[in-house]
Scaffold this motif. Sequence first.
Motif, PDB file in Angstrom:
ATOM      1  N   GLY A 158       0.814  -1.218   0.000  1.00  4.69           N
ATOM      2  CA  GLY A 158       0.000   0.000   0.000  1.00  4.69           C
ATOM      3  C   GLY A 158       0.843   1.262   0.000  1.00  4.69           C
ATOM      4  N   ALA A 159       1.916   1.244   0.782  1.00  4.50           N
ATOM      5  CA  ALA A 159       2.808   2.404   0.815  1.00  4.50           C
ATOM      6  C   ALA A 159       3.473   2.621  -0.537  1.00  4.50           C
ATOM      7  CB  ALA A 159       3.869   2.219   1.892  1.00  4.50           C
ATOM      8  N   LEU A 160       3.886   1.543  -1.172  1.00  2.17           N
ATOM      9  CA  LEU A 160       4.504   1.661  -2.496  1.00  2.17           C
ATOM     10  C   LEU A 160       3.512   2.193  -3.516  1.00  2.17           C
ATOM     11  CD1 LEU A 160       7.072   1.241  -4.100  1.00  2.17           C
ATOM     12  CD2 LEU A 160       6.347  -1.101  -4.511  1.00  2.17           C
ATOM     13  N   ALA A 161       2.267   1.727  -3.445  1.00  3.60           N
ATOM     14  CA  ALA A 161       1.237   2.213  -4.368  1.00  3.60           C
ATOM     15  C   ALA A 161       0.980   3.703  -4.173  1.00  3.60           C
ATOM     16  CB  ALA A 161      -0.055   1.425  -4.173  1.00  3.60           C
ATOM     17  N   VAL A 162       0.889   4.135  -2.923  1.00  2.00           N
ATOM     18  CA  VAL A 162       0.684   5.570  -2.659  1.00  2.00           C
ATOM     19  C   VAL A 162       1.896   6.368  -3.114  1.00  2.00           C
ATOM     20  CG1 VAL A 162       0.403   7.279  -0.821  1.00  2.00           C
ATOM     21  CG2 VAL A 162      -0.940   5.192  -0.789  1.00  2.00           C
ATOM     22  N   GLY A 163       3.089   5.826  -2.880  1.00  2.00           N
ATOM     23  CA  GLY A 163       4.302   6.495  -3.331  1.00  2.00           C
ATOM     24  C   GLY A 163       4.345   6.651  -4.836  1.00  2.00           C
ATOM     25  N   LEU A 164       3.878   5.642  -5.561  1.00  2.00           N
ATOM     26  CA  LEU A 164       3.833   5.746  -7.018  1.00  2.00           C
ATOM     27  C   LEU A 164       2.826   6.795  -7.467  1.00  2.00           C
ATOM     28  CD1 LEU A 164       4.085   1.982  -8.019  1.00  2.00           C
ATOM     29  CD2 LEU A 164       5.791   3.778  -8.410  1.00  2.00           C
ATOM     30  N   LEU A 165       1.755   6.967  -6.702  1.00  2.00           N
ATOM     31  CA  LEU A 165       0.786   8.015  -7.029  1.00  2.00           C
ATOM     32  C   LEU A 165       1.343   9.410  -6.755  1.00  2.00           C
ATOM     33  CD1 LEU A 165      -2.532   6.457  -5.670  1.00  2.00           C
ATOM     34  CD2 LEU A 165      -1.870   6.776  -8.055  1.00  2.00           C
ATOM     35  N   VAL A 166       2.112   9.534  -5.684  1.00  2.00           N
ATOM     36  CA  VAL A 166       2.694  10.835  -5.349  1.00  2.00           C
ATOM     37  C   VAL A 166       3.719  11.229  -6.404  1.00  2.00           C
ATOM     38  CG1 VAL A 166       4.125  12.074  -3.689  1.00  2.00           C
ATOM     39  CG2 VAL A 166       2.271  10.634  -2.882  1.00  2.00           C
ATOM     40  N   GLU A 167       4.718  10.392  -6.583  1.00  2.00           N
ATOM     41  CA  GLU A 167       5.729  10.592  -7.625  1.00  2.00           C
ATOM     42  C   GLU A 167       6.566   9.320  -7.689  1.00  2.00           C
ATOM     43  OE1 GLU A 167       9.489  13.428  -8.753  1.00  2.00           O
ATOM     44  OE2 GLU A 167       8.057  14.147  -7.284  1.00  2.00           O
ATOM     45  N   PRO A 168       6.635   8.686  -8.855  1.00  2.00           N
ATOM     46  CA  PRO A 168       7.364   7.421  -8.958  1.00  2.00           C
ATOM     47  C   PRO A 168       8.831   7.505  -8.526  1.00  2.00           C
ATOM     48  CG  PRO A 168       5.995   7.725 -10.887  1.00  2.00           C
ATOM     49  CD  PRO A 168       5.917   9.002 -10.088  1.00  2.00           C
ATOM     50  N   ALA A 169       9.450   8.645  -8.684  1.00  2.00           N
ATOM     51  CA  ALA A 169      10.866   8.781  -8.321  1.00  2.00           C
ATOM     52  C   ALA A 169      11.092   8.697  -6.813  1.00  2.00           C
ATOM     53  CB  ALA A 169      11.424  10.092  -8.858  1.00  2.00           C
ATOM     54  N   VAL A 170      10.093   9.009  -6.020  1.00  2.00           N
ATOM     55  CA  VAL A 170      10.246   8.977  -4.562  1.00  2.00           C
ATOM     56  C   VAL A 170       9.395   7.898  -3.913  1.00  2.00           C
ATOM     57  CG1 VAL A 170      10.878  11.413  -4.411  1.00  2.00           C
ATOM     58  CG2 VAL A 170       8.487  10.756  -4.177  1.00  2.00           C
ATOM     59  N   ALA A 171       8.926   6.929  -4.699  1.00  2.00           N
ATOM     60  CA  ALA A 171       8.046   5.887  -4.160  1.00  2.00           C
ATOM     61  C   ALA A 171       8.739   5.054  -3.093  1.00  2.00           C
ATOM     62  CB  ALA A 171       7.548   4.994  -5.293  1.00  2.00           C
ATOM     63  N   TRP A 172      10.027   4.877  -3.228  1.00  2.00           N
ATOM     64  CA  TRP A 172      10.754   4.069  -2.238  1.00  2.00           C
ATOM     65  C   TRP A 172      10.791   4.741  -0.872  1.00  2.00           C
ATOM     66  CZ3 TRP A 172      15.200   5.883   0.074  1.00  2.00           C
ATOM     67  CH2 TRP A 172      15.766   7.028  -0.488  1.00  2.00           C
ATOM     68  N   ILE A 173      10.627   6.047  -0.841  1.00  2.00           N
ATOM     69  CA  ILE A 173      10.638   6.782   0.429  1.00  2.00           C
ATOM     70  C   ILE A 173       9.435   6.387   1.295  1.00  2.00           C
ATOM     71  CG2 ILE A 173      10.466   9.088   1.456  1.00  2.00           C
ATOM     72  CD1 ILE A 173      13.174   8.604   0.351  1.00  2.00           C
ATOM     73  N   THR A 174       8.304   6.094   0.664  1.00  2.00           N
ATOM     74  CA  THR A 174       7.142   5.688   1.461  1.00  2.00           C
ATOM     75  C   THR A 174       7.409   4.360   2.155  1.00  2.00           C
ATOM     76  OG1 THR A 174       6.112   4.684  -0.481  1.00  2.00           O
ATOM     77  CG2 THR A 174       5.443   6.922   0.071  1.00  2.00           C
ATOM     78  N   VAL A 175       8.057   3.438   1.460  1.00  2.00           N
ATOM     79  CA  VAL A 175       8.395   2.152   2.075  1.00  2.00           C
ATOM     80  C   VAL A 175       9.443   2.358   3.173  1.00  2.00           C
ATOM     81  CG1 VAL A 175       9.256  -0.177   1.641  1.00  2.00           C
ATOM     82  CG2 VAL A 175       7.794   0.934  -0.038  1.00  2.00           C
ATOM     83  N   ALA A 176      10.371   3.276   2.956  1.00  2.00           N
ATOM     84  CA  ALA A 176      11.352   3.594   3.996  1.00  2.00           C
ATOM     85  C   ALA A 176      10.666   4.201   5.214  1.00  2.00           C
ATOM     86  CB  ALA A 176      12.411   4.543   3.447  1.00  2.00           C
ATOM     87  N   GLY A 177       9.613   4.979   4.997  1.00  2.00           N
ATOM     88  CA  GLY A 177       8.843   5.531   6.110  1.00  2.00           C
ATOM     89  C   GLY A 177       8.153   4.442   6.912  1.00  2.00           C
TER      90      GLY A 177
END
Length: 95
Positions: free
Chosen positions: A57-76
């Motif tokens: 879910g975090a990765l999906a939301v990160g991809l919606l925010v901006e694909p370049a920073v999607a990994w940051i949501t998983v790091a969060g």
Amino acid sequence: MVAFVAMSLYGQPRLGLALAVGLAIGGLNGLLAATSVDMPGSFRFLSLVRLGLLSAGALAVGLLVEPAVAWITVAGVAASQFVMSAIAMRSVLRT
């Protein structure tokens, strides 16, 4: 909120939003873990499924925010889990 404001001050509002969302999603794990204690089945298995779904879910939301920073949501999510583990460890060591 603090992550978003701090990263916005550094000129990276999308990065801050991704981190804030990841931390918030990771914070839900504690609530979900409390409900899964009463569920039938292996708590370990349910924990793996729960963390997998939260990460996806975090990765999906990160991809919606901006694909370049999607990994940051998983790091969060991961950072939130480390904080919750440290708090639990501290509580166990105090007893």
